[in-house]
Design an enzyme around this catalytic site. Structure first.
Site, PDB file in Angstrom:
ATOM      1  N   PRO A 127       1.540  -7.703   5.031  1.00 11.87           N
ATOM      2  CA  PRO A 127       2.131  -8.109   3.750  1.00 11.87           C
ATOM      3  C   PRO A 127       1.318  -7.594   2.567  1.00 11.87           C
ATOM      4  CG  PRO A 127       1.149  -9.995   4.884  1.00 11.87           C
ATOM      5  CD  PRO A 127       1.062  -8.834   5.810  1.00 11.87           C
ATOM      6  N   MET A 128       2.016  -7.032   1.595  1.00  9.62           N
ATOM      7  CA  MET A 128       1.359  -6.537   0.387  1.00  9.62           C
ATOM      8  C   MET A 128       2.091  -7.096  -0.827  1.00  9.62           C
ATOM      9  SD  MET A 128       0.497  -2.619   1.402  1.00  9.62           S
ATOM     10  CE  MET A 128       2.087  -2.255   2.142  1.00  9.62           C
ATOM     11  N   VAL A 129       1.343  -7.717  -1.707  1.00  6.46           N
ATOM     12  CA  VAL A 129       1.911  -8.344  -2.893  1.00  6.46           C
ATOM     13  C   VAL A 129       2.795  -7.349  -3.644  1.00  6.46           C
ATOM     14  CG1 VAL A 129       1.379  -9.447  -5.112  1.00  6.46           C
ATOM     15  CG2 VAL A 129      -0.038  -9.906  -3.104  1.00  6.46           C
ATOM     16  N   CYS A 169      -5.487 -15.086   1.159  1.00  4.14           N
ATOM     17  CA  CYS A 169      -5.434 -14.645  -0.237  1.00  4.14           C
ATOM     18  C   CYS A 169      -6.622 -15.225  -1.005  1.00  4.14           C
ATOM     19  CB  CYS A 169      -4.128 -15.075  -0.893  1.00  4.14           C
ATOM     20  SG  CYS A 169      -3.984 -14.522  -2.603  1.00  4.14           S
ATOM     21  N   GLN A 193       5.963 -14.103   5.431  1.00  2.00           N
ATOM     22  CA  GLN A 193       4.669 -14.720   5.143  1.00  2.00           C
ATOM     23  C   GLN A 193       4.848 -15.750   4.037  1.00  2.00           C
ATOM     24  OE1 GLN A 193       1.267 -13.242   2.745  1.00  2.00           O
ATOM     25  NE2 GLN A 193       0.254 -13.111   4.746  1.00  2.00           N
TER      26      GLN A 193
END
Length: 139
Positions: free
Chosen positions: A25-27, A108, A79
């Site tokens: 997962p990437m913001v 995070c 996520q």
């Protein structure tokens, strides 16, 4: 959840002596169009960006904005960031049948996330993480 599908991916890769290609997962980047691009380059398993479970439950508009998928977007792991077992369970239930797994963001490091009690803040609350997993699996 269709977790058998995901487990089979790992089993097959191991049997073939290779690594499974996963897009973490990437913001702001792991939205549907990006997931399609990485799949076109051989990625086998993709994640959504981090979604705040609280707002996901509270708002249909948030759900429409934060999570989109289609028939070609499988397998996919959602996520969630959550600080409550019931909250995570409810958010996951809203996507039952639409995703192949649920991931709890426990990493995070952003100050706002820690202040909210999500992300890396959960590393200091293993019992809460256990309860989140248990309640989500049972729902």
């Amino acid at each position: 959840m269709e977790n058998q599908r995901v487990l089979e991916l790992f089993k097959t890769a191991r049997e073939e002596g290779r690594c499974l290609k996963v897009a973490a997962p990437m913001v702001r980047f792991s939205k549907l169009p990006f997931r399609h691009v990485v799949r076109s380059w051989g990625c086998e398993l993709v994640y959504t960006p981090m979604i705040m479970a609280e707002s996901f439950i509270a708002s249909g508009r948030a759900r429409d904005i934060e999570f989109t998928t289609n028939l070609h977007d499988r397998p996919v792991i959602v996520q969630f960031a959550a600080h409550d077992a019931m909250e995570l369970s409810k958010a996951a239930a809203l996507l039952s049948g639409k995703v192949d797994g649920v991931d709890i963001n426990c990493g995070c490091p952003q100050r706002w996330a820690i202040k909210e009690g999500v992300g890396a803040a959960l590393l200091k609350k293993p019992e809460l993480v256990r309860d989140m997993v248990k309640m989500t699996r049972e729902s």
